[in-house]
Design a protein around this motif. Structure first.
Motif, PDB file in Angstrom:
ATOM      1  N   UNK A 188       5.594 -11.326  11.961  1.00 13.09           N
ATOM      2  CA  UNK A 188       6.420 -11.966  13.036  1.00 13.09           C
ATOM      3  C   UNK A 188       7.896 -12.206  12.738  1.00 13.09           C
ATOM      4  N   UNK A 189       8.224 -11.571  11.540  1.00  9.65           N
ATOM      5  CA  UNK A 189       9.792 -11.815  11.143  1.00  9.65           C
ATOM      6  C   UNK A 189      10.066 -13.156  10.798  1.00  9.65           C
ATOM      7  N   UNK A 190       9.042 -14.034  10.433  1.00  7.36           N
ATOM      8  CA  UNK A 190       9.330 -15.564  10.073  1.00  7.36           C
ATOM      9  C   UNK A 190       9.487 -15.710   8.699  1.00  7.36           C
ATOM     10  N   UNK A 191      10.900 -15.589   8.199  1.00 12.36           N
ATOM     11  CA  UNK A 191      11.320 -15.992   6.910  1.00 12.36           C
ATOM     12  C   UNK A 191      11.045 -17.150   6.457  1.00 12.36           C
ATOM     13  N   UNK A 243      15.826 -16.762   1.866  1.00  7.04           N
ATOM     14  CA  UNK A 243      16.915 -16.027   1.783  1.00  7.04           C
ATOM     15  C   UNK A 243      16.521 -14.622   1.572  1.00  7.04           C
ATOM     16  N   UNK A 244      15.936 -14.267   0.666  1.00  6.75           N
ATOM     17  CA  UNK A 244      15.299 -12.907   0.133  1.00  6.75           C
ATOM     18  C   UNK A 244      14.560 -12.422   1.168  1.00  6.75           C
ATOM     19  N   UNK A 245      13.714 -13.177   1.791  1.00  6.92           N
ATOM     20  CA  UNK A 245      12.611 -12.706   2.818  1.00  6.92           C
ATOM     21  C   UNK A 245      13.243 -12.272   4.225  1.00  6.92           C
ATOM     22  N   UNK A 246      14.431 -13.285   4.309  1.00  5.99           N
ATOM     23  CA  UNK A 246      15.241 -12.760   5.575  1.00  5.99           C
ATOM     24  C   UNK A 246      15.893 -11.467   5.665  1.00  5.99           C
ATOM     25  N   UNK A 247      16.097 -11.093   4.380  1.00  2.00           N
ATOM     26  CA  UNK A 247      16.701  -9.737   4.146  1.00  2.00           C
ATOM     27  C   UNK A 247      15.711  -8.691   4.357  1.00  2.00           C
ATOM     28  N   UNK A 259      14.474  -5.761   8.383  1.00  2.00           N
ATOM     29  CA  UNK A 259      14.203  -4.298   8.395  1.00  2.00           C
ATOM     30  C   UNK A 259      12.927  -3.910   9.186  1.00  2.00           C
ATOM     31  N   UNK A 260      12.258  -5.304   9.578  1.00  4.02           N
ATOM     32  CA  UNK A 260      10.840  -5.005  10.404  1.00  4.02           C
ATOM     33  C   UNK A 260       9.791  -4.288   9.762  1.00  4.02           C
ATOM     34  N   UNK A 261       9.641  -4.708   8.506  1.00  2.86           N
ATOM     35  CA  UNK A 261       8.606  -3.836   7.899  1.00  2.86           C
ATOM     36  C   UNK A 261       6.958  -4.490   8.425  1.00  2.86           C
TER      37      UNK A 261
END
Length: 114
Positions: free
Chosen positions: A16-19, A48-52, A56-58
């Motif tokens: 879901x892109x939820x860092x 912050x790492x997960x935002x990066x 890239x929408x893995x």
């Protein structure tokens, strides 16, 4: 050992892109061995790492857990990853509300070259 599952919602939150949601799976003092060869320490740094990473929408797929080793308020969880990374392992700690948060996360154990 037990076959209890520590379902965390990692796959759902990541896809879901939820860092912030992924970071919420970690204790404030957690340590993540990522990116490979480095360490990311603390929930805010992990977010912050997960935002990066998630920018890239893995896409992540659920991986079947191996038996969990529980000792009091800590547990060792692991999965044999489908991407050939060798293994994944997390140490989780039981929280006062009964939930579990990651304190150590080693998402990639790569076999040494022969």
């Amino acid at each position: 050992m037990t076959r209890r599952r520590f379902s965390s919602g990692f796959v759902e939150r990541s896809n879901a892109g939820d860092a912030a949601g992924v970071a919420a799976l970690y204790a404030e003092d957690a340590v993540l061995a990522h990116p490979p060869g480095r360490v990311t320490a603390g929930r805010e740094a992990i977010r912050a790492l997960w935002e990066k990473v998630l920018a890239n929408s893995p896409r992540f797929e659920p991986e079947p857990p191996l038996p969990t080793l529980v000792g009091g308020a800590i547990a060792l969880t692991s999965t044999p990853p489908g991407d050939g990374a060798g293994a994944r392992a997390q140490v989780v700690r039981r929280q006062p509300d009964g939930s579990w948060l990651r304190v150590l996360d080693q998402p990639e154990f790569v076999r040494p070259a022969s």
